[in-house]
Design an enzyme around this catalytic site. Structure first.
Site, PDB file in Angstrom:
ATOM      1  N   ARG A  65       0.823  -1.196   0.000  1.00  0.00           N
ATOM      2  CA  ARG A  65       0.000   0.000   0.000  1.00  0.00           C
ATOM      3  C   ARG A  65       0.866   1.258   0.000  1.00  0.00           C
ATOM      4  NH1 ARG A  65      -4.781   2.278   0.602  1.00  0.00           N
ATOM      5  NH2 ARG A  65      -4.358   4.400   1.233  1.00  0.00           N
ATOM      6  N   HIS A  69       1.002   4.065  -2.902  1.00  0.00           N
ATOM      7  CA  HIS A  69       0.782   5.470  -2.545  1.00  0.00           C
ATOM      8  C   HIS A  69       1.971   6.313  -3.019  1.00  0.00           C
ATOM      9  CE1 HIS A  69      -0.162   8.625   0.783  1.00  0.00           C
ATOM     10  NE2 HIS A  69       0.812   9.087   0.041  1.00  0.00           N
ATOM     11  N   ASP A  70       3.164   5.821  -2.754  1.00  0.00           N
ATOM     12  CA  ASP A  70       4.363   6.571  -3.139  1.00  0.00           C
ATOM     13  C   ASP A  70       4.359   6.845  -4.644  1.00  0.00           C
ATOM     14  OD1 ASP A  70       6.864   7.782  -2.955  1.00  0.00           O
ATOM     15  OD2 ASP A  70       7.909   5.909  -3.377  1.00  0.00           O
ATOM     16  N   VAL A  73       1.901   9.541  -6.147  1.00  0.00           N
ATOM     17  CA  VAL A  73       2.068  10.960  -5.836  1.00  0.00           C
ATOM     18  C   VAL A  73       3.525  11.336  -6.087  1.00  0.00           C
ATOM     19  CG1 VAL A  73       1.678  12.756  -4.127  1.00  0.00           C
ATOM     20  CG2 VAL A  73       0.333  10.658  -4.025  1.00  0.00           C
ATOM     21  N   GLY A  75       5.463  10.356  -8.322  1.00  0.00           N
ATOM     22  CA  GLY A  75       6.269   9.221  -8.764  1.00  0.00           C
ATOM     23  C   GLY A  75       6.878   8.452  -7.612  1.00  0.00           C
ATOM     24  N   ASP A  77       9.240   8.040  -5.474  1.00  0.00           N
ATOM     25  CA  ASP A  77      10.403   8.805  -5.008  1.00  0.00           C
ATOM     26  C   ASP A  77      10.464   8.878  -3.486  1.00  0.00           C
ATOM     27  OD1 ASP A  77       8.343  10.528  -4.365  1.00  0.00           O
ATOM     28  OD2 ASP A  77       9.305  12.312  -5.202  1.00  0.00           O
ATOM     29  N   ASN A  97      -3.376   5.381   9.698  1.00  0.00           N
ATOM     30  CA  ASN A  97      -2.383   5.136  10.737  1.00  0.00           C
ATOM     31  C   ASN A  97      -1.691   3.780  10.599  1.00  0.00           C
ATOM     32  OD1 ASN A  97      -2.286   7.448  12.150  1.00  0.00           O
ATOM     33  ND2 ASN A  97      -3.326   6.693  13.979  1.00  0.00           N
ATOM     34  N   PRO A 165      -6.282   7.094  -5.683  1.00  0.00           N
ATOM     35  CA  PRO A 165      -7.661   6.734  -6.001  1.00  0.00           C
ATOM     36  C   PRO A 165      -8.458   6.452  -4.721  1.00  0.00           C
ATOM     37  CG  PRO A 165      -6.082   5.315  -7.170  1.00  0.00           C
ATOM     38  CD  PRO A 165      -5.289   6.205  -6.281  1.00  0.00           C
ATOM     39  N   HIS A 195      -5.717  -6.330  -2.935  1.00  0.00           N
ATOM     40  CA  HIS A 195      -6.708  -6.368  -1.851  1.00  0.00           C
ATOM     41  C   HIS A 195      -6.929  -7.786  -1.326  1.00  0.00           C
ATOM     42  CE1 HIS A 195      -8.605  -2.176  -2.835  1.00  0.00           C
ATOM     43  NE2 HIS A 195      -7.396  -2.104  -2.339  1.00  0.00           N
ATOM     44  N   THR A 196      -6.357  -8.781  -1.994  1.00  0.00           N
ATOM     45  CA  THR A 196      -6.402 -10.140  -1.444  1.00  0.00           C
ATOM     46  C   THR A 196      -5.738 -10.207  -0.068  1.00  0.00           C
ATOM     47  OG1 THR A 196      -5.841 -12.470  -1.805  1.00  0.00           O
ATOM     48  CG2 THR A 196      -4.275 -10.884  -2.646  1.00  0.00           C
ATOM     49  N   SER A 254      -8.795 -15.596   4.105  1.00  0.00           N
ATOM     50  CA  SER A 254      -7.429 -15.791   3.585  1.00  0.00           C
ATOM     51  C   SER A 254      -6.747 -14.451   3.344  1.00  0.00           C
ATOM     52  CB  SER A 254      -7.457 -16.632   2.303  1.00  0.00           C
ATOM     53  OG  SER A 254      -7.988 -15.904   1.220  1.00  0.00           O
TER      54      SER A 254
HETATM   55  C1  LIG Z   1      -3.290   8.222  14.339  1.00  0.00           C
HETATM   56  O1  LIG Z   1      -2.604   7.960  15.538  1.00  0.00           O
HETATM   57  C2  LIG Z   1      -2.400   9.104  16.332  1.00  0.00           C
HETATM   58  C3  LIG Z   1      -1.564   8.743  17.549  1.00  0.00           C
HETATM   59  O2  LIG Z   1      -1.043   7.481  17.449  1.00  0.00           O
HETATM   60  C4  LIG Z   1      -3.770   9.656  16.768  1.00  0.00           C
HETATM   61  O3  LIG Z   1      -3.595  10.842  17.511  1.00  0.00           O
HETATM   62  C5  LIG Z   1      -4.591   9.979  15.516  1.00  0.00           C
HETATM   63  O4  LIG Z   1      -5.897  10.363  15.879  1.00  0.00           O
HETATM   64  C6  LIG Z   1      -4.684   8.755  14.610  1.00  0.00           C
HETATM   65  N1  LIG Z   1      -5.350   9.126  13.379  1.00  0.00           N
HETATM   66  C7  LIG Z   1      -6.141   8.291  12.715  1.00  0.00           C
HETATM   67  C8  LIG Z   1      -6.746   8.816  11.454  1.00  0.00           C
HETATM   68  O5  LIG Z   1      -6.366   7.145  13.079  1.00  0.00           O
END
Ligand SMILES: *[C@@H]1O[C@H](CO)[C@@H](O)[C@H](O)[C@H]1NC(C)=O
Ligand SMILES: *[C@@H]1O[C@H](CO)[C@@H](O)[C@H](O)[C@H]1NC(C)=O
Ligand SMILES: *[C@@H]1O[C@H](CO)[C@@H](O)[C@H](O)[C@H]1NC(C)=O
Ligand SMILES: *[C@@H]1O[C@H](CO)[C@@H](O)[C@H](O)[C@H]1NC(C)=O
Ligand SMILES: *[C@@H]1O[C@H](CO)[C@@H](O)[C@H](O)[C@H]1NC(C)=O
Length: 334
Positions: A65, A69-70, A73, A75, A77, A97, A165, A195-196, A254
């Protein structure tokens, strides 16, 4: 060979014919770029991944993921790994997170590689290599990773929000998003196969369970989601419309195994995101998915691997562009 294999073969032929991908710089990447400048670099990455991913297999999903993501956005990098500076939020602040664990994983590999050859191996290459190696460790496909990417110096949260996306996208918007990165319909269909091993927070799809048209209530589920599956999710997983902590496996049963379960679920209208369900709203994509779901996993592995190579070349920086970061979270002259 049955009729259903035909569309897939067409996709394979088209994919082979499209040689030029990834923008002007992609051809400057080459396998074994560090062969002389840091001969053990790839081995250090692989060794670390092989030692740690078996104890934490979900890191493989996090890495793929993060790499995706890298590349989407600015390229591939490693801009996704940069911390925000001076109060400005960076791409990583737009990431869930759960992704943060992947950043720490890459940071640890980077420090081992820096001990071996300071200032030589880019964070972007380490992320690309570690992703490949982690997917292989969990029994998924492997692919070539040409190296020589340079690290970017800019990371802006809003660009991630605009360019990654969204899980709510329909097929047209998904395809447009992929095409804007030089990727095509086949790449959209096969890269979605990651997504598997995916997981989703309830709130990233709960409107499909509770509030699809805005009327609200369990009667307002997305009709394109299997009603029994939706009822089961409401009963056992996402029990309130606002649940933002519970995690659901995208390929239940799975989700740590790189297999065809995700596509089989999508065909049964059990894709969790609208962007999963969207894949079977396009006739060509649906036929390809039906064909793959009926084939040995090796066929999926092959097309997935090809699309990963393309993803890893999107808008790469090479030569004297960018820099080789010393620390993946910081630009060198910060
Ligand atoms: C991400 O984690 C931080 C602290 O670990 C927390 O303050 C924050 O609300 C979290 N954000 C999300 C989107 O889960
Ligand atoms: C990057 O930011 C995180 C918190 O968001 C912090 O824990 C970490 O130490 C920072 N890394 C560096 C190298 O400053
Ligand atoms: C896809 O969604 C966009 C809005 O994001 C909308 O403008 C467009 O009409 C939709 N396309 C289809 C085919 O539903
Ligand atoms: C349902 O969606 C509508 C429109 O998006 C929103 O105004 C409403 O607050 C939502 N209801 C719930 C229970 O989330
Ligand atoms: C989850 O929702 C609660 C209540 O709506 C909110 O206080 C909290 O900040 C949310 N957490 C995240 C990580 O979004």
């Amino acid at each position: 060979m049955g009729d259903r294999a035909a569309p897939l073969l067409k996709v394979l032929v088209v994919a082979v014919a499209v040689a030029a991908v990834g923008g002007a710089q992609a051809w400057k990447l080459k396998e074994g770029f560090y062969e002389h400048s840091c001969p053990r670099a790839e081995q250090i990455v692989k060794h670390y991944v092989r030692r740690h991913v078996p104890h934490a297999p979900s890191v493989a999903a996090t890495l793929i993921r993060t790499h995706f993501h890298d590349c989407f956005v600015r390229g591939c990098d490693a801009s996704v790994l940069l911390n925000g500076t001076g109060g400005a939020e960076a791409e990583r602040d737009a990431a869930p997170n759960l992704t943060l664990r992947g950043f720490a994983f890459i940071d640890r590999i980077k420090s081992l590689v820096e001990q071996e050859c300071p200032g030589v191996v880019s964070c972007a290459d380490i992320l690309a290599l570690a992703t490949r190696d982690a997917i292989a460790v969990i029994g998924g496909p492997s692919w070539r990773v040409p190296t020589g990417r340079r690290d970017g110096t800019v990371s802006i949260k809003q660009e991630a929000l605009d360019q990654i996306p969204a899980p709510t996208m329909n097929f047209t918007d998904l395809l447009t998003s992929f095409q804007s990165k030089g990727l095509d319909l086949a790449d959209l269909v096969w890269l979605s196969g990651a997504h598997t091993i995916g997981i989703a927070h309830c709130n990233s799809f709960s409107e499909r369970l509770y509030n699809f048209t805005g009327r609200g209530g369990p009667g307002d589920a997305d009709p394109s989601l299997d009603p029994e599956y939706a009822a089961n999710l409401r009963r056992t997983k996402c029990t309130t419309p606002t649940d933002n902590t519970t995690i659901v496996e995208m390929d239940p049963g799975s989700f740590l195994t790189f297999d065809l379960g995700y596509y089989r679920g999508v065909l049964k209208h059990r894709g969790l995101f609208q962007s999963d369900a969207a894949l079977i709203t396009d006739a060509a994509a649906k036929a390809d998915i039906a064909s793959i779901a009926d084939s040995p996993p090796e066929v999926f592995f092959q097309v997935f691997a090809r699309s990963m190579v393309k993803l890893g070349m999107v808008d790469v920086k090479t030569g004297s562009e960018g820099e080789i970061r010393k620390h993946c979270a910081l630009v060198n002259h910060y």
